[in-house]
Every structure is written in structure tokens, then in C-alpha cells.
Design an enzyme around this catalytic site. Sequence first.
Site: not given
Ligand code: S3P
Length: 425
Positions: A24, A120, A312, A339, A343
Site C-alpha cells: 500500500s 473487479r 487481506d 478481491k 476469497r
Molecule cells: C488497499 C486497500 C484495501 C486492501 C488492498 C490495499 C490500499 O482494499 O484490501 O490490498 O492500499 O488502499 P479496499 O480499499 O478495497 O478495502
Amino acid sequence: MMRATVYPADPFEFESDAIAPDKSISHRCAMFSVLAEGESTIENFLRAEDTLNTLKIVGHLGAEIIDNGSVITIRSNGIKESSEILDCGNSGTGMRLFCGLLSSAQGHFILTGDEYLKRRPMKRVTQPLRAIGARLDGRNNGDLAPLAIRGASLRSFDYTSPIASAQVKSAMMLAALRSDDVCTFREPELSRDHTERMLRGMGAHIEINGLETKIWPLEKPLSPLNIRVPADPSSAFFFAVAAAITPGSTVVIEGVTLNPTRIEAFKVLERMGANIIYTLTSEKYEPIGNITVKYAPLKAVTVEENISWLIDELPVLSIAMACASGKSIIKNAEELRVKESDRIKTVVDNLNLCGIVTEEYPDGYAVQGGTLQKAVVNSYGDHRIAMSFLIAGLRCGMVVEDIECINTSFPNFFELLSQCSKVER
Ligand code: S3P
């Protein structure tokens, strides 16, 4: 299609500063640098497919990128129109955040991704962005990539998101920075807050009051980032579970972000009985430190709150649940369905193949702790499913098919896994 076989583990102990850097934060480092004046320097950038795709796109958008192998320097002169199609690969974070960034940029941009990303939902960002003037379209009325963006002037907004998603929040915050007035974003539960921390660190005016964030448009470019990316707690958690399910084992994970919106899965593992120690060592943009996890017999747990803080980690947490005594339950996690794979289905189907009794719900599942059995399972092209079932193999042996996807987030996963047990590829 590659497959890997992992063998049951003897007790192991290891300390590692080589867990993959945070995904992230790495995406955000590359993207936010284009809003800065001057040179941003990024150490320990995640060199995995997802984040390298983001870096490449930033290059296509006109930023100068100098990579000396350890530090990546990014110099930007604003966002330029690109003749390239901007390929986000497997990354939802990449695609959704670029929607927010590019909606206000001058020019025409096409965002695409791999076969999984093209399935997605993107409406969660395209809809609120269109509502403030973004000219953004895609298949199925703007829900599916490829997406086409024609930069436009954006109006300020007061938006309450129906989902706790850091990707939605970040896309809207990026749009807000270049809108015409102060904007308000609300979410139902706090999602990971790296965007707020990093943009504030770069000088953006952002005020946070519980679940409400106010963002002011930029009056001048941001200050450059100067950051060392900490280790990714979601990647580290695979090895936390490895130790927690292997009698006599300990792992120490060094230099990981201890951001509370990211370590909830470790807290759940503690509730299940594992011994976990957190040591804060430094603080810049994020609290950073070490996490030690020691085996202890695990008991069942119910997980139904702060879901976005551990979304995650749920696949590999389910492996810990399979090894615990009693029935564990995950609820309020319908986001798992959209996802990299569905999942809920991929975890439940694979656990069943391993002899574990499960119940599937629309928004989660139950796992009856039992004895994991060796099986041949598929990753369904989802990196976290592949790694979760390889970790399960430390208990009972496992063959996992279609493992190439691990390169999207954790290229040195097998090096670390082989410190726990024998692995063949
Ligand atoms: C992320 C936010 C999450 C997470 C993803 C990374 C991010 O998703 O599941 O792996 O870096 O902002 P969501 O915003 O859909 O919850």
C-alpha cells in the site's frame, strides 16, 4: 502453470528484515511523488509486479525515475498525457487510485489490467468521481476496465462512502486535492490511513475527526517524499501464522509498520492464544517496529469488527482457525468476494479439500478447527490464496498450483518459506 510442494515443518526459529516492503505504501510513494515539487526519494520500494506497474505508469505520466538499485528518486513536472495504455496488472489499488489522480489531469488516459482486474468492480470510485465532474467511463457503464479518463475540472464534495475502503477514500482524497473547494469524506469504519499520513507529511491540509476527513485543495505543489518503506504487515502475517501453527516455533519480523489499521490480524491471533510482542523502534509517517510471534495452542475466535483492518489477512488467518480448537466465525466480510479472487469461495473450497469442515455465508464463513490434510489446491490466480495454503502445508504438506501470482506482492516468499521447511518448485 507452476506448482510448489511444501513439506511438514520441524520447529523453526528465524528473524527477518527481508519481509516484502509494504505494498500500500509503495503504490502511494510512486503516485504521490507526481504531486510534489522536487525530488522524492524512496528506499525499500516493493519490487513486485503490482507496485512496479504503478512505478512504470508514473514514468509514462512524465515523471523522471532514477533507480540506483536501493533508492528510487522520482522527479515530476506535473502529469503529462501518455501515448501508452496504463497497465495496472493485477492491482485494484493501482487502478482505483489512478482514477482519483487522473480525473483532474489534463489529457486522455486509458487504464487497464489483467484478466482478474478487468472483472473487479470500479464503480465504487467511478461513480463518486463522476458525480463531481470527472469524465470517466468503462465497460458496464463505468464499472469494468479498461477505463477511459478525460481529465476535467472537479467540484468539491461531501461524500459518505457506503464501504470502508482505503482505495475509495484515497481516490477521493486525490481528487479533492485538485478540486475547487474544501471536501468532506466519510466512511462507515476507519480504513487504512496511509494516504492521510503521507499526504499530511508532504504538506497537504487534511483534518481528521473520527470517520470524517476534510481535505483542502492544494495551493502549491506538495513537498517531496523522503521515505523508507517499512515491511508489509500483511506479508509478515503469513510467517506469523507459520510460527503460530508449528509447535516450538518463533519468528521475529523486523522493520514492519505497526500502524493500528494494519496489525489487527496479529491482535486476533493473540486472542486465539499466540504469544505476540510488539516493539516500537522508530516513527516517520508511520510507527515502525518489530513483531515477535511464538507458537501456543490456538483456540477458536469470532471476527466481525474492524474488518477492513484485516481484510487481506483473512485467508491465512483461516489457516490458523483450521488449526485451532473449536469453531471460528468470520462475519461482515462481504468485501472478500471482490478481491483478487472471491476469497470466501476460494478459502472455503480449498479448506474443504484439506479435510476441514466449513460453512459459507454471504458475508463470511465458519471454520471448524480440525486436522489439516495434505491436498492439491489451486490459487485461482490469487497471491494470498497461494501463500496461505503453502503456510498450511507447514502443518501437513501441500501442493499449490498456479503460484506465479505470488510475484504480485511477495517475490522472495519462497526464500523465507524455505527457512521454515523443505519446499520444491
Ligand atoms: C488497499 C486497500 C484495501 C486492501 C488492498 C490495499 C490500499 O482494499 O484490501 O490490498 O492500499 O488502499 P479496499 O480499499 O478495497 O478495502
